[in-house]
Design an enzyme around this catalytic site. Sequence first.
Site, PDB file in Angstrom:
ATOM      1  CG  HIS A  91      -2.297  -1.111   1.087  1.00 28.57           C
ATOM      2  ND1 HIS A  91      -2.959  -1.380   1.959  1.00 28.57           N
ATOM      3  CD2 HIS A  91      -2.740  -2.116   0.269  1.00 28.57           C
ATOM      4  CE1 HIS A  91      -4.149  -2.660   1.636  1.00 28.57           C
ATOM      5  NE2 HIS A  91      -3.271  -2.479   0.344  1.00 28.57           N
ATOM      6  CG  ASP A 128      -1.926   0.584   4.658  1.00 26.02           C
ATOM      7  OD1 ASP A 128      -1.831  -0.871   5.095  1.00 26.02           O
ATOM      8  OD2 ASP A 128      -2.989   0.796   3.583  1.00 26.02           O
TER       9      ASP A 128
END
Length: 375
Positions: A203, A298
């Site tokens: 991500h 993330d």
Amino acid sequence: MKRKAISYAVIGAGNGGLAMAGYLGLKGYKVSLYNRSHDKLVDLIKDPVIYLTGAYEGEGRLYRVTSDIKEAIEGVDVIMVTTPATAHKELAVLMAPYLQKGQIIILNPGRTCGAFEVLEILKKHEADEGVIVAEAQTFIYACRALSGNRVKIFSVKNEVKLAAIPSEKTEKVIRTISDAFPQFKRAADVLETSLNNFGAIFHPAPTLLNSGHIERCQPFEYYLEGITPTIGKMLERLDEERMRVAKALGVKTLSAIEWLFESYGATGDTLYEAIQNNTAYKGLTAPKGLNTRYIYEDVPYSLVPISSLGKQLGVETPAIDTIIGLACMMTGVNFWKEGRTSEKLGLAGLTPAEIHLFAQKGYILKKSLEEGVVA
């Protein structure tokens, strides 16, 4: 369709929450859907049906749709948290007064050390000690919401590892949800699910390294077009560092290439090739802007705790630290300060053996370790 005995609350009405609640409703489960923002629920309150396309086709009828956390979780068997990890702390505080013995909370996913964080908050707010906290390694679906009551599930992972704190409760959790979710398989403990967090790899880096295209709102397929051979090499570096931290903790890990095969059946000699060969990623487009969970979730809740544990264990993580630093510079946010660190998780100063004991028991008694006794 006859409703099943197990009842669920799905927390969060984003992409994942709509997919999971719709699937459970389609299969006949009694499911409540909660979202903090009432506005997002208006259509579903009027007509509590989620329309599914893709891997599952049909209508998932909901039992209850609410922005009242007490109403959502009261009396249910399993609470499936599908929000970004940024909300885990707040949700734990909100849920604590209403949780009941025997209820199961599953973070979908926990990212890195989510179960540790939630358990500590529940203890501080004196939630019932009989509540089980568990986390999934990753989210079970690749999915996108098409509207407030429509969602497309592109694919379903073949296997998702899951663990509870204490780890002896993992089997109970898996048995409870196995009828609805046979894909969940036992992990040794939450360290295994936390350090096999592949969102940390897939991500932040591709998002940051494609930021020009994303900010210009140029549509492209996130995985298949956004991850080039060069970006793939960077992801391999991140993955190697993640595995070195895991090895220092004595945690069993898969490489990202192995995980793509296990989850999707995708193969390749390099990470780039395996991603390109993953048909499940076809059609998954890039974020519409840089204000995305791929950065704001993330980086602080996946990469920062891996880096923090690495520093504690004497494992260098230069590639991971580079991506964290880049995210800080590009957003102006100090993710090192905001993220999950060993100190915040109650793991600072603990040896690998002590950290494992914490994962297995949900608490740590140093005296017991000094005497060679597992409490």
